[in-house]
Write an enzyme that holds these catalytic residues in place. Sequence first.
Site, PDB file in Angstrom:
ATOM      1  N   HIS A 218      12.580  44.298  41.462  1.00 52.43           N
ATOM      2  CA  HIS A 218      12.214  42.881  41.623  1.00 52.43           C
ATOM      3  C   HIS A 218      10.937  42.643  40.807  1.00 52.43           C
ATOM      4  O   HIS A 218      10.941  42.772  39.584  1.00 52.43           O
ATOM      5  CB  HIS A 218      12.078  42.617  43.132  1.00 52.43           C
ATOM      6  CG  HIS A 218      11.898  41.180  43.527  1.00 52.43           C
ATOM      7  ND1 HIS A 218      12.028  40.127  42.664  1.00 52.43           N
ATOM      8  CD2 HIS A 218      11.581  40.612  44.741  1.00 52.43           C
ATOM      9  CE1 HIS A 218      11.820  38.983  43.310  1.00 52.43           C
ATOM     10  NE2 HIS A 218      11.542  39.255  44.582  1.00 52.43           N
ATOM     11  N   HIS A 258      20.684  40.718  36.372  1.00 56.58           N
ATOM     12  CA  HIS A 258      20.260  39.787  37.407  1.00 56.58           C
ATOM     13  C   HIS A 258      21.408  39.524  38.357  1.00 56.58           C
ATOM     14  O   HIS A 258      22.561  39.441  37.933  1.00 56.58           O
ATOM     15  CB  HIS A 258      19.794  38.460  36.775  1.00 56.58           C
ATOM     16  CG  HIS A 258      18.947  37.657  37.695  1.00 56.58           C
ATOM     17  ND1 HIS A 258      19.489  36.839  38.656  1.00 56.58           N
ATOM     18  CD2 HIS A 258      17.599  37.573  37.807  1.00 56.58           C
ATOM     19  CE1 HIS A 258      18.494  36.278  39.332  1.00 56.58           C
ATOM     20  NE2 HIS A 258      17.344  36.696  38.843  1.00 56.58           N
ATOM     21  N   ASP A 312      11.535  39.169  33.366  1.00 56.95           N
ATOM     22  CA  ASP A 312      10.528  40.231  33.348  1.00 56.95           C
ATOM     23  C   ASP A 312      10.522  41.029  32.040  1.00 56.95           C
ATOM     24  O   ASP A 312       9.620  41.832  31.811  1.00 56.95           O
ATOM     25  CB  ASP A 312      10.764  41.200  34.525  1.00 56.95           C
ATOM     26  CG  ASP A 312      10.532  40.516  35.861  1.00 56.95           C
ATOM     27  OD1 ASP A 312       9.688  39.615  35.919  1.00 56.95           O
ATOM     28  OD2 ASP A 312      11.205  40.873  36.843  1.00 56.95           O
TER      29      ASP A 312
HETATM   30  N1  CMC Z   1      20.688  48.491  32.947  1.00 59.44           N
HETATM   31  C1  CMC Z   1      21.922  49.030  32.847  1.00 59.44           C
HETATM   32  N2  CMC Z   1      22.998  48.593  33.552  1.00 59.44           N
HETATM   33  C2  CMC Z   1      22.792  47.565  34.391  1.00 59.44           C
HETATM   34  C3  CMC Z   1      21.537  46.968  34.548  1.00 59.44           C
HETATM   35  C4  CMC Z   1      20.466  47.464  33.790  1.00 59.44           C
HETATM   36  N3  CMC Z   1      19.251  46.926  33.901  1.00 59.44           N
HETATM   37  N4  CMC Z   1      21.628  45.975  35.459  1.00 59.44           N
HETATM   38  C5  CMC Z   1      22.908  45.969  35.869  1.00 59.44           C
HETATM   39  N5  CMC Z   1      23.610  46.913  35.225  1.00 59.44           N
HETATM   40  C6  CMC Z   1      25.037  47.237  35.414  1.00 59.44           C
HETATM   41  C7  CMC Z   1      25.203  48.091  36.665  1.00 59.44           C
HETATM   42  O1  CMC Z   1      25.114  49.459  36.362  1.00 59.44           O
HETATM   43  C8  CMC Z   1      26.576  47.683  37.120  1.00 59.44           C
HETATM   44  O2  CMC Z   1      27.530  48.338  36.318  1.00 59.44           O
HETATM   45  P1  CMC Z   1      28.920  48.881  36.954  1.00 59.44           P
HETATM   46  O3  CMC Z   1      29.631  47.631  37.435  1.00 59.44           O
HETATM   47  O4  CMC Z   1      29.599  49.560  35.817  1.00 59.44           O
HETATM   48  O5  CMC Z   1      28.529  49.789  38.086  1.00 59.44           O
HETATM   49  C9  CMC Z   1      26.642  46.203  36.777  1.00 59.44           C
HETATM   50  O6  CMC Z   1      25.726  46.018  35.685  1.00 59.44           O
HETATM   51  C10 CMC Z   1      26.228  45.287  37.933  1.00 59.44           C
HETATM   52  O7  CMC Z   1      24.912  45.650  38.334  1.00 59.44           O
HETATM   53  P2  CMC Z   1      24.414  45.762  39.836  1.00 59.44           P
HETATM   54  O8  CMC Z   1      23.375  46.838  39.931  1.00 59.44           O
HETATM   55  O9  CMC Z   1      25.571  45.836  40.793  1.00 59.44           O
HETATM   56  O10 CMC Z   1      23.731  44.338  40.008  1.00 59.44           O
HETATM   57  P3  CMC Z   1      22.806  43.880  41.204  1.00 59.44           P
HETATM   58  O11 CMC Z   1      23.011  42.429  41.312  1.00 59.44           O
HETATM   59  O12 CMC Z   1      23.010  44.705  42.421  1.00 59.44           O
HETATM   60  O13 CMC Z   1      21.326  44.218  40.681  1.00 59.44           O
HETATM   61  C11 CMC Z   1      19.323  44.054  39.442  1.00 59.44           C
HETATM   62  C12 CMC Z   1      20.552  43.321  39.966  1.00 59.44           C
HETATM   63  C13 CMC Z   1      18.356  43.041  38.877  1.00 59.44           C
HETATM   64  C14 CMC Z   1      18.616  44.801  40.585  1.00 59.44           C
HETATM   65  C15 CMC Z   1      19.780  45.058  38.345  1.00 59.44           C
HETATM   66  O14 CMC Z   1      20.343  44.343  37.278  1.00 59.44           O
HETATM   67  C16 CMC Z   1      18.638  45.936  37.870  1.00 59.44           C
HETATM   68  O15 CMC Z   1      18.348  46.963  38.502  1.00 59.44           O
HETATM   69  N6  CMC Z   1      17.943  45.555  36.742  1.00 59.44           N
HETATM   70  C17 CMC Z   1      16.811  46.307  36.271  1.00 59.44           C
HETATM   71  C18 CMC Z   1      15.548  45.889  37.045  1.00 59.44           C
HETATM   72  C19 CMC Z   1      15.103  44.483  36.685  1.00 59.44           C
HETATM   73  O16 CMC Z   1      14.977  44.125  35.536  1.00 59.44           O
HETATM   74  N7  CMC Z   1      14.787  43.680  37.741  1.00 59.44           N
HETATM   75  C20 CMC Z   1      14.308  42.306  37.573  1.00 59.44           C
HETATM   76  C21 CMC Z   1      15.268  41.300  38.133  1.00 59.44           C
HETATM   77  S1  CMC Z   1      14.950  39.625  37.631  1.00 59.44           S
HETATM   78  C22 CMC Z   1      13.429  39.131  38.177  1.00 59.44           C
HETATM   79  C23 CMC Z   1      13.007  39.581  39.517  1.00 59.44           C
HETATM   80  O17 CMC Z   1      13.732  39.437  40.505  1.00 59.44           O
HETATM   81  O18 CMC Z   1      11.937  40.103  39.610  1.00 59.44           O
END
Ligand code: CMC
Length: 376
Positions: A218, A258, A312
């Site tokens: 986050h 996201h 971010d």
């Molecule tokens: N790098 C590589 N793969 C990703 C990423 C990433 N940053 N984000 C999502 N994916 C892939 C994930 O592996 C999954 O693939 P598969 O379906 O093959 O398993 C697919 O995309 C869906 O991702 P998810 O993890 O189920 O998505 P989520 O909604 O649970 O998580 C998230 C969202 C923001 C936590 C995640 O995208 C993440 O960890 N991003 C990196 C951290 C980040 O940048 N966070 C900031 C979020 S925006 C601003 C804020 O809230 O602060």
Amino acid sequence: MEISSGLEDVYIKHTALTSIDGEKGVLRYRGYNIEDLVEHSTFEEVAYLMLYGELPSNERLATFRASLEKGYVLPDYVKKIISDIPRSAEALTIYMTAFAAMSAAENDFKWSPQTDKQKSAEIIGHAASVVANANRHISGKSVVDLKPSGSYARSFLEGALDRKADAKEVRVMDRALILYLDHEVPASTTAALVACSTLSDMYSSVAAAVAALKGPLHGGAAESAYLQFDRIGSPGNVEKWFNENIIVKKQKLMGFGHRVYKTYDPRMKIFRKMDDEIVKSPEDRNMLQTARKLEEAGVRQFGPKYVFPNTDFYSGIAFKAIGFPVNMFTALFALSRTTGWLAHISEYNESEPRIMRPRALYTGPGPRELAAVSNK
Ligand code: CMC
């Protein structure tokens, strides 16, 4: 019975504050496009809009600003607590500690639609003072009250950096404060709502939100994204680093992905443009070029899965160019988002206050005879 892992697609409240169209990449505060607000409004105006529902008249803005400025003065015991925290602490830890400490004066707290918004304005003022002093403290400076300068962003920057801020720095800070101000109900806002739904006080609810903001998935993502650029070092290293770490080791690309956006985050595009305007030194320019190259590689790889850069990804480069160290980035996010947390708390209390108490589906052993430990 279905469990919604990560509370995905669970709606916990109605809101007239923020709407997100995750397919089209559109973000609006109370019906206004984020691009228009950033271009034509100040943080104070947008904070007023979020708390009160409409943009302020000049007179109302002056009254609101006076409440913010009242909050620039922190209680003496809070200043002492900040001074006593080890200087190695993360800025966000200082923020959480100061807010938890300020709840000490809230023993008789009662929610009140008549006074909550005025109190929110003072808390938003406190937030500027706490975050400015967090930066001062971790960089070896004394804890002070902020001096009002006619602009929230300027007062904050000049207190935090202990120097005059130029017009460009103030404008970038002001825009960053608008961009991070609210985003519906991410983890931190949900934590604030859970705390306030138990009739906990405003400071404690903000402290709960800050705890949830801290992690790298986050609010901590801006710091993680920046450290990633730092590790890569230069645009020429991007392809090799990306292949080794993201493709082969399957690490997460920080600042990408996201829960709601399935395209470019509109805030990210504004930060990217602002970075270009604010970076001055060759080191910061190199960092921006590295980030641009990494964005290309990330979109090429993850775009087909609807994973794009989020806000971010580029915000840290702007914060660094203004003069903040990396461990201030999450606190700067918190500074802005405090208004969103408080606006959601007011909205919840005015419309549908009920304790948030979800369920967990039991999957443990069935009923068992208890044998005393000594008989085993
Ligand atoms: N790098 C590589 N793969 C990703 C990423 C990433 N940053 N984000 C999502 N994916 C892939 C994930 O592996 C999954 O693939 P598969 O379906 O093959 O398993 C697919 O995309 C869906 O991702 P998810 O993890 O189920 O998505 P989520 O909604 O649970 O998580 C998230 C969202 C923001 C936590 C995640 O995208 C993440 O960890 N991003 C990196 C951290 C980040 O940048 N966070 C900031 C979020 S925006 C601003 C804020 O809230 O602060």
